[in-house]
Design a protein around this motif. Sequence first.
Motif, mmCIF file in Angstrom:
data_model
loop_
_atom_site.group_PDB
_atom_site.id
_atom_site.type_symbol
_atom_site.label_atom_id
_atom_site.label_comp_id
_atom_site.label_asym_id
_atom_site.label_seq_id
_atom_site.Cartn_x
_atom_site.Cartn_y
_atom_site.Cartn_z
ATOM 1 N N PHE A 151 65.012 -64.704 61.328
ATOM 2 C CA PHE A 151 65.050 -65.084 62.888
ATOM 3 C C PHE A 151 63.853 -65.777 63.160
ATOM 4 C CE2 PHE A 151 63.595 -63.790 66.999
ATOM 5 C CZ PHE A 151 64.646 -63.940 67.776
ATOM 6 N N LEU A 152 62.500 -65.524 62.601
ATOM 7 C CA LEU A 152 61.473 -66.197 63.089
ATOM 8 C C LEU A 152 61.213 -67.511 62.425
ATOM 9 C CD1 LEU A 152 58.990 -65.723 64.643
ATOM 10 C CD2 LEU A 152 57.730 -64.719 62.435
ATOM 11 N N GLU A 153 62.012 -67.774 61.485
ATOM 12 C CA GLU A 153 62.105 -69.219 60.969
ATOM 13 C C GLU A 153 62.916 -69.964 61.996
ATOM 14 O OE1 GLU A 153 63.729 -69.052 56.991
ATOM 15 O OE2 GLU A 153 61.830 -68.138 56.153
ATOM 16 N N ALA A 154 64.088 -69.488 62.444
ATOM 17 C CA ALA A 154 64.891 -70.223 63.378
ATOM 18 C C ALA A 154 64.158 -70.551 64.713
ATOM 19 C CB ALA A 154 66.192 -69.399 63.690
ATOM 20 N N LEU A 155 63.482 -69.530 64.972
ATOM 21 C CA LEU A 155 62.457 -69.548 66.412
ATOM 22 C C LEU A 155 61.703 -70.534 66.259
ATOM 23 C CD1 LEU A 155 62.901 -67.766 69.134
ATOM 24 C CD2 LEU A 155 60.776 -66.483 68.382
ATOM 25 N N CYS A 156 61.103 -70.701 65.118
ATOM 26 C CA CYS A 156 59.999 -71.831 64.926
ATOM 27 C C CYS A 156 60.440 -73.053 64.924
ATOM 28 C CB CYS A 156 59.210 -71.674 63.544
ATOM 29 S SG CYS A 156 58.244 -70.273 63.559
ATOM 30 N N THR A 157 61.805 -73.182 64.186
ATOM 31 C CA THR A 157 62.698 -74.583 64.221
ATOM 32 C C THR A 157 62.890 -74.940 65.657
ATOM 33 O OG1 THR A 157 63.171 -74.095 61.905
ATOM 34 C CG2 THR A 157 64.382 -75.936 63.128
ATOM 35 N N GLU A 158 63.529 -73.991 66.439
ATOM 36 C CA GLU A 158 64.033 -74.391 67.783
ATOM 37 C C GLU A 158 62.753 -74.668 68.685
ATOM 38 O OE1 GLU A 158 66.977 -72.624 71.079
ATOM 39 O OE2 GLU A 158 66.581 -71.590 69.280
ATOM 40 N N PHE A 159 61.836 -74.126 68.653
ATOM 41 C CA PHE A 159 60.732 -74.384 69.694
ATOM 42 C C PHE A 159 59.407 -75.024 69.201
ATOM 43 C CE2 PHE A 159 63.358 -70.934 71.453
ATOM 44 C CZ PHE A 159 63.375 -71.350 72.719
ATOM 45 N N GLY A 160 59.420 -75.537 67.873
ATOM 46 C CA GLY A 160 58.543 -76.276 67.126
ATOM 47 C C GLY A 160 57.401 -75.607 66.934
ATOM 48 N N LEU A 161 57.423 -74.260 66.624
ATOM 49 C CA LEU A 161 56.243 -73.327 66.550
ATOM 50 C C LEU A 161 55.526 -73.472 65.165
ATOM 51 C CD1 LEU A 161 57.743 -70.134 68.062
ATOM 52 C CD2 LEU A 161 56.310 -72.116 69.171
ATOM 53 N N CYS A 162 54.425 -72.994 64.850
ATOM 54 C CA CYS A 162 53.549 -73.076 63.593
ATOM 55 C C CYS A 162 54.099 -71.917 62.523
ATOM 56 C CB CYS A 162 52.424 -73.334 63.899
ATOM 57 S SG CYS A 162 51.141 -73.576 62.584
ATOM 58 N N ALA A 163 54.381 -72.298 61.473
ATOM 59 C CA ALA A 163 54.523 -71.470 60.456
ATOM 60 C C ALA A 163 53.332 -70.567 60.104
ATOM 61 C CB ALA A 163 55.624 -71.950 59.482
ATOM 62 N N LYS A 164 52.347 -71.007 60.316
ATOM 63 C CA LYS A 164 51.061 -70.526 59.754
ATOM 64 C C LYS A 164 50.774 -69.523 60.993
ATOM 65 C CE LYS A 164 45.873 -70.743 59.482
ATOM 66 N NZ LYS A 164 45.073 -72.042 59.394
ATOM 67 N N PHE A 165 50.755 -69.816 62.229
ATOM 68 C CA PHE A 165 50.627 -68.910 63.192
ATOM 69 C C PHE A 165 51.527 -67.859 63.680
ATOM 70 C CE2 PHE A 165 47.376 -72.388 64.316
ATOM 71 C CZ PHE A 165 46.086 -71.636 63.968
ATOM 72 N N CYS A 166 52.852 -68.281 63.092
ATOM 73 C CA CYS A 166 53.596 -67.187 63.112
ATOM 74 C C CYS A 166 54.034 -66.235 61.887
ATOM 75 C CB CYS A 166 55.128 -67.761 63.406
ATOM 76 S SG CYS A 166 55.310 -68.587 64.904
ATOM 77 N N HIS A 167 52.911 -66.330 61.173
ATOM 78 C CA HIS A 167 52.755 -65.649 59.611
ATOM 79 C C HIS A 167 53.876 -65.612 58.716
ATOM 80 C CE1 HIS A 167 48.954 -63.823 61.104
ATOM 81 N NE2 HIS A 167 49.417 -64.165 62.449
ATOM 82 N N LEU A 168 54.610 -66.676 58.704
ATOM 83 C CA LEU A 168 55.333 -66.852 57.808
ATOM 84 C C LEU A 168 54.864 -67.681 56.360
ATOM 85 C CD1 LEU A 168 58.243 -68.475 59.823
ATOM 86 C CD2 LEU A 168 58.532 -66.487 58.826
#
Length: 469
Positions: A320-337
């Motif tokens: 879910f978090l990976e999909a959210l990052c991809t859709e809104f251009g979020l940073c994988a580092k600051f989303c703790h992926l």
Amino acid sequence: MYTIVDIETTGNGIHGNRITEIALYNLDENGISDSYSSLVNPQSEIPAFITGLTGISTAMVRQAPLFHELAPKIEEMTRGRIFVAHSVNFDYPIVQQEFRRAGLEFVRKKLCSVRLSRKVFPGLKSYSLGKLCSSLKIPLENRHRAAGDAHATTLLFQRILESPQGKEAISRFLNARSQESTLPPHLPKTSYQNLPETPGIYYFLNSKKEIIYVGKAINLKKRVLSHFYDKSEKELIMCRETADLDFECSGSELVALLMEAAAIKKYYPRYNRAQKSRKPTFGLFTYTDQSGIRHLAINKLQKGQNSLKVFYKPTEARLFLEALCTEFGLCAKFCHLQDGVSHCNHFRVPQCAGVCRGIETPDTYNLRIENALRALDQKAENILIREKGRHTDEEALVWIAEGMYRGYGFVPKMSEVNSLEDLEPFLTPQKAYPETAQIIGAYLLKNPEKGRERARMDVPGAIETGRLL
């Protein structure tokens, strides 16, 4: 040729079940050639209800030999012979386990006199040893004692051998490739043979026609058979109770999962545990660090905590978090992926606009975080997920209205479908449960293209004729 075996046990479950008495009768062409019986010290207490049934008490077996002392005699008597028992899938594994405890291997071909009796003496009301002996006028003395039951089983097996179809039935059951010998003793062969090799759900029923287990499968026949090969305590006990099978085809794994969840909630079968008390264990949280950058993170839920979204499995949460990052251009580092990296380079998430490299300002990045969180609160769209039908002339659909699971259905491919009203006759309404939300959420994360097939059901003609959007 054959060794007919009966055991009495402590009744403490398969892995804790210890033998308290064993009896063996060797049967050859000319009749009984040898016999042996003995009490066995199980090295544990015998429950009172077992003593009430068998008459064997803890005091009676305290001075009896241990199984490993009897093992050479049992091995010698059964060597080169076929192991026969009434409900052999109960007796044989326990004898095997006792040999393993003694550091010895015990492997014999086996036959079940219950299953053979069903084949050779069809139409009887019961195939328990007592009822069979009564129906066939076979003497049975010392019921629920190993020697008495083993002797009666020997006489029963002789009747089977003497019957016109007995030798043919035995030959078929001994065929190493025959699946019939693995079936529970009270389950008619036709119940298993009627199972298709397609996706769906299956039901195990007891002799009272009560549903005791529900499962889902991509291949119904193969999955059901796997239960009968499983030698775990739960499986052996459940299979011994199974007297009939039923099934429903689904066409796809997704629909099978949803059907299974609904059936478990409806019947609450005794041997289904997984979905009875499932609770979310992970949550999505947000916080702002000292640099002013907004973080998203998945953590275990603690009692009383409020999270932005809940999940049942860590894999589901990460997807879910990976999909959210991809859709809104979020940073994988600051989303703790990704932890312990200087900047993001996640293999499934596109590189961000540069907040982790100092290119993008925290304020600009935080706006995207706000957009992502706002999207979580927005009313979800209506979705019709298309899947394979039960046959080539239909499609299956899963209906989600405003983010809530509403049911599934099967639509003939040639049907005129132009609106939701046209679909309603084909839909089976269902209640939404946490389990169904998890199933659908996990499915959409793994199949994001399905989530984009939105059905704007308030717009006339949005559902094309003969095709589901």
